[in-house]
Design a protein around this motif. Structure first.
Motif, PDB file in Angstrom:
ATOM      1  N   VAL A  13       0.842  -1.192   0.000  1.00 38.92           N
ATOM      2  CA  VAL A  13       0.000   0.000   0.000  1.00 38.92           C
ATOM      3  C   VAL A  13       0.880   1.246   0.000  1.00 38.92           C
ATOM      4  O   VAL A  13       1.983   1.247   0.535  1.00 38.92           O
ATOM      5  N   HIS A  14       0.374   2.271  -0.623  1.00 40.04           N
ATOM      6  CA  HIS A  14       1.015   3.594  -0.629  1.00 40.04           C
ATOM      7  C   HIS A  14      -0.036   4.555  -0.091  1.00 40.04           C
ATOM      8  O   HIS A  14      -1.071   4.761  -0.721  1.00 40.04           O
ATOM      9  N   THR A  16      -1.262   8.256   1.176  1.00 45.51           N
ATOM     10  CA  THR A  16      -1.067   9.702   1.216  1.00 45.51           C
ATOM     11  C   THR A  16      -1.761  10.192   2.472  1.00 45.51           C
ATOM     12  O   THR A  16      -2.954   9.959   2.659  1.00 45.51           O
ATOM     13  N   SER A  40       4.545   4.025   2.871  1.00 47.22           N
ATOM     14  CA  SER A  40       4.437   2.858   1.993  1.00 47.22           C
ATOM     15  C   SER A  40       4.911   1.627   2.731  1.00 47.22           C
ATOM     16  O   SER A  40       5.788   1.707   3.584  1.00 47.22           O
ATOM     17  N   CYS A  73      -5.710   9.181   1.159  1.00 51.56           N
ATOM     18  CA  CYS A  73      -6.055   8.148   0.186  1.00 51.56           C
ATOM     19  C   CYS A  73      -5.025   7.039   0.227  1.00 51.56           C
ATOM     20  O   CYS A  73      -3.940   7.197   0.768  1.00 51.56           O
ATOM     21  N   ILE A  74      -5.396   5.879  -0.343  1.00 53.24           N
ATOM     22  CA  ILE A  74      -4.507   4.706  -0.358  1.00 53.24           C
ATOM     23  C   ILE A  74      -4.505   4.099  -1.750  1.00 53.24           C
ATOM     24  O   ILE A  74      -5.543   3.943  -2.378  1.00 53.24           O
ATOM     25  N   GLU A  75      -3.295   3.739  -2.207  1.00 51.84           N
ATOM     26  CA  GLU A  75      -3.145   2.988  -3.446  1.00 51.84           C
ATOM     27  C   GLU A  75      -2.764   1.561  -3.051  1.00 51.84           C
ATOM     28  O   GLU A  75      -1.941   1.362  -2.160  1.00 51.84           O
ATOM     29  N   PHE A  76      -3.356   0.572  -3.726  1.00 54.20           N
ATOM     30  CA  PHE A  76      -3.085  -0.843  -3.441  1.00 54.20           C
ATOM     31  C   PHE A  76      -2.323  -1.441  -4.611  1.00 54.20           C
ATOM     32  O   PHE A  76      -2.674  -1.231  -5.768  1.00 54.20           O
ATOM     33  N   PHE A  77      -1.281  -2.245  -4.295  1.00 53.45           N
ATOM     34  CA  PHE A  77      -0.448  -2.885  -5.319  1.00 53.45           C
ATOM     35  C   PHE A  77      -0.420  -4.379  -5.098  1.00 53.45           C
ATOM     36  O   PHE A  77      -0.890  -4.883  -4.088  1.00 53.45           O
TER      37      PHE A  77
END
Length: 79
Positions: A13-14, A16, A40, A73-77
């Motif tokens: 996860v990244h 912000t 992250s 916010c969150i980015e999922f990888f």
């Protein structure tokens, strides 16, 4: 909306963080500068208050606890 964070355990996860969450000093003006902060890592657990991440920094394993209220916010990888 209630999110099931457990489904993302083991994923990268990244995050912000909320704006103006981090603060650094500007040596030229001797004043504080507010900046957007990022976190992250791999999501290793989710709790009522926030998320626990694990990452590697300077050859050390580091655990980071992020409170939900501080997340923008969150980015999922790694799907």
């Amino acid at each position: 909306m209630q999110m099931n964070w457990k489904q993302f355990v083991g994923k990268t996860v990244h995050i912000t963080m909320q704006e103006n969450y981090g603060i650094v000093m500007d040596p030229k003006n001797d004043s504080a500068i507010y900046e957007i902060v990022f976190k992250s890592g791999t999501l290793i657990d989710a709790f009522d208050e926030g998320l626990l991440l694990e990452t590697r920094r300077d050859a050390e394993q580091v655990k980071i606890f992020v409170f939900y209220k501080s997340i923008k916010c969150i980015e999922f990888f790694n799907f």
